[in-house]
Design a protein around this motif. Structure first.
Motif, mmCIF file in Angstrom:
data_model
loop_
_atom_site.group_PDB
_atom_site.id
_atom_site.type_symbol
_atom_site.label_atom_id
_atom_site.label_comp_id
_atom_site.label_asym_id
_atom_site.label_seq_id
_atom_site.Cartn_x
_atom_site.Cartn_y
_atom_site.Cartn_z
ATOM 1 N N TYR A 257 0.840 -1.186 0.000
ATOM 2 C CA TYR A 257 0.000 0.000 0.000
ATOM 3 C C TYR A 257 0.877 1.238 0.000
ATOM 4 C CZ TYR A 257 -3.377 3.491 1.142
ATOM 5 O OH TYR A 257 -4.151 4.611 1.100
ATOM 6 N N MET A 258 1.259 1.653 -1.201
ATOM 7 C CA MET A 258 2.127 2.809 -1.339
ATOM 8 C C MET A 258 1.325 3.902 -2.015
ATOM 9 S SD MET A 258 5.354 2.106 -0.375
ATOM 10 C CE MET A 258 6.256 3.251 -1.377
ATOM 11 N N MET A 259 0.731 4.749 -1.213
ATOM 12 C CA MET A 259 -0.119 5.792 -1.759
ATOM 13 C C MET A 259 0.568 6.594 -2.860
ATOM 14 S SD MET A 259 -2.288 7.555 1.152
ATOM 15 C CE MET A 259 -1.828 9.229 0.875
ATOM 16 N N GLU A 260 1.793 7.013 -2.598
ATOM 17 C CA GLU A 260 2.496 7.896 -3.524
ATOM 18 C C GLU A 260 2.851 7.191 -4.821
ATOM 19 O OE1 GLU A 260 3.335 11.049 -2.967
ATOM 20 O OE2 GLU A 260 2.985 11.284 -0.827
ATOM 21 N N VAL A 261 2.983 5.878 -4.760
ATOM 22 C CA VAL A 261 3.479 5.170 -5.924
ATOM 23 C C VAL A 261 2.400 4.972 -6.971
ATOM 24 C CG1 VAL A 261 4.397 2.913 -6.628
ATOM 25 C CG2 VAL A 261 5.467 4.181 -4.802
ATOM 26 N N ARG A 262 1.147 5.195 -6.595
ATOM 27 C CA ARG A 262 0.087 5.115 -7.597
ATOM 28 C C ARG A 262 0.339 6.134 -8.700
ATOM 29 N NH1 ARG A 262 -5.040 5.234 -4.476
ATOM 30 N NH2 ARG A 262 -4.767 3.551 -2.999
ATOM 31 N N ARG A 263 1.025 7.187 -8.319
ATOM 32 C CA ARG A 263 1.466 8.119 -9.337
ATOM 33 C C ARG A 263 2.764 7.515 -9.855
ATOM 34 N NH1 ARG A 263 1.689 13.222 -9.607
ATOM 35 N NH2 ARG A 263 0.437 13.706 -7.805
ATOM 36 N N ALA A 264 2.908 7.447 -11.213
ATOM 37 C CA ALA A 264 4.022 6.685 -11.773
ATOM 38 C C ALA A 264 5.377 7.276 -11.434
ATOM 39 C CB ALA A 264 3.847 6.605 -13.282
ATOM 40 N N VAL A 265 5.480 8.600 -11.475
ATOM 41 C CA VAL A 265 6.771 9.230 -11.219
ATOM 42 C C VAL A 265 6.756 9.807 -9.800
ATOM 43 C CG1 VAL A 265 8.374 11.055 -11.918
ATOM 44 C CG2 VAL A 265 7.111 9.754 -13.648
ATOM 45 N N THR A 266 7.730 9.405 -8.993
ATOM 46 C CA THR A 266 7.777 9.840 -7.595
ATOM 47 C C THR A 266 8.613 11.096 -7.410
ATOM 48 O OG1 THR A 266 7.563 7.570 -6.895
ATOM 49 C CG2 THR A 266 8.415 9.078 -5.262
ATOM 50 N N GLY A 267 9.663 11.218 -8.196
ATOM 51 C CA GLY A 267 10.534 12.373 -7.991
ATOM 52 C C GLY A 267 11.487 12.602 -9.142
#
Ligand code: ASP
Ligand code: MG
Length: 419
Positions: A257-267
């Motif tokens: 459960y990685m909320m941020e990773v649902r967005r493909a690019v993290t940084g």
């Protein structure tokens, strides 16, 4: 796992914390941290606290070693024992400060904490942790303050784990004690989507995966990559947070459960101080590339991005990047290797690597296209391109990192929290 409370059947969660050198730079800071540690212990957790040497004291010890050694490099064994004393100063002072605040505490050297390493002085690897002493102390309700960055080899000699090694001590103790969490306290308050000094809308991430964190090591918290690898292998969640500011940090973990990773690019990771070397018109036959890179590797030059052009009339160009620190040496060596083999060898300093990083990119096309379009719109020329499963990297002129970072941060909407 957890430690016993003294009452049969009752256990407490175990937390390992680590405080870096700038956090424990003077007596006042040590006392402030001691109070925070005691408050946390009062919540009913067992605590192991790993400390680094105060401020720049490791550098000062190295200077002293060099000063007395003259032209002889200091013996690795003596240097390791000397450097280990920096962390002993902090661990004993911290144990005193915690005791003075009213909670029982004990300091332990790396050796007393059971950290066994190989014999590689200056960059020893942890082989094993015999944690019985630590467990006994925890079971008796004491806070254990462990000197970071050190262990004991099979020869019974003190070893150190390499610069910045206290992070590794902390995560390794977390693994050995099956701690609930490892917390790294430092002078930055977490991991950001990109360098906030370049991109004002950079956002602190609530969480990030281990693999992504390894790729983003150039951002914000300078965590030792060995400690992140260790966390990943043994699945110990690592919180990076500010020592003195009470704000949420970034949790590095591998959970599904990685909320941020649902967005493909993290940084967007930025690597400054990149140089490139181009070998022109080298013969295109088997073995040529090996003839160039084997001697470079043997000389300890680490080569990063490599591009070879399609061959034209049996000749090809090979371009590769090295870090700024290796540039002069690598250029001289490449010229020597290629004196007969190639038409010409040229070198360039002043480049940078801009990377978009994200586990989610594995599953979708189009990220490279978006990246290239954003850079072109910002008028930034791409010199070289390379990719891994979770990263796309463009080498650009270092003068343009500001425009490039802002363009990519906007293109991938990193200023907005993921869904
Ligand atoms: N004191 C050591 C160093 O400065 C280890 C550490 O800080 O983690 O490298
Ligand atoms: Mg230090």
């Amino acid at each position: 796992m957890a430690s016993n409370t003294g009452n049969p059947g009752e256990t407490r969660p175990i937390i390992v914390q680590k405080y870096g050198g700038s956090s424990v730079a003077d007596a006042e800071k040590i006392s402030t941290i001691a109070r925070k540690i005691c408050d946390r212990a009062e919540t009913g957790v067992s605590m192991v606290v790993v400390v680094s040497a105060m401020g720049d004291s490791t550098d000062e010890l190295i200077d002293l070693a060099n000063a007395v050694s003259g032209d002889h490099p200091p013996a690795a064994r003596e240097l390791d024992t000397l450097l280990s004393t920096g962390e002993l100063v902090t661990s004993t002072l911290m144990a005193m400060a915690i005791t003075a605040t009213g909670h029982p505490a004990v300091s332990l050297s790396g050796q007393q904490a059971g950290i066994r390493t190989d014999k590689t002085h200056g960059s020893a690897r942890i082989a094993d942790i015999r944690a019985d002493r630590l467990r006994r102390e925890l079971d008796q309700g004491r806070i254990c303050v462990v000197a970071g960055f050190q262990g004991l080899s099979d020869n019974d000699d003190v070893t150190t784990l390499g610069r910045g090694g206290s992070d590794t001590t902390a995560v390794a103790l977390g693994v050995a004690l099956k701690a609930d969490q490892c917390e790294i306290y430092t002078d930055v308050d977490g991991i950001y989507t990109t360098d906030p000094r370049l991109v004002p809308t950079a956002r602190k991430l609530a969480e990030i995966g281990y693999d992504e964190m390894l790729e983003m090591a150039s951002l914000g918290a300078k965590m030792n990559p060995r400690s992140i690898e260790l966390g990943a292998v043994y699945d110990v969640p690592i919180l990076v947070a500010s020592t003195f500011e009470d704000v949420p940090g970034t949790l590095i973990h591998g959970g599904d459960y990685m909320m941020e990773v649902r967005r493909a690019v993290t940084g967007v990771a930025i690597d400054r101080d990149v140089s490139k070397i181009t070998v022109r018109a080298v013969e295109d036959r088997p073995g040529v590339v090996g003839q160039i890179f084997v001697p470079l590797a043997e000389a300890g030059v680490s080569v990063d991005v490599i591009v070879q052009n399609a061959s034209l009339e049996g000749l090809t160009d090979v371009t590769f990047t090295v870090s700024g620190g290796d540039f002069e040496r690598a250029l001289a060596l490449t010229k020597e290797i290629c004196s007969e083999m190639a038409q010409d060898v040229a070198g360039n300093r002043g480049l940078a690597k801009m990377s978009i990083v994200g586990t989610g990119m594995q599953n979708g096309p189009g990220y490279a296209a978006t990246m290239f379009a954003a850079l072109s719109k910002a008028g930034v020329n791409i010199e070289m391109i390379t990719t891994s499963e979770i990263r796309i990297t463009c080498v650009i002129d270092a003068e343009h990192i500001g425009e490039a970072a802002n363009a990519l941060h906007n293109a991938f909407e990193l200023d907005q929290a993921g869904d």
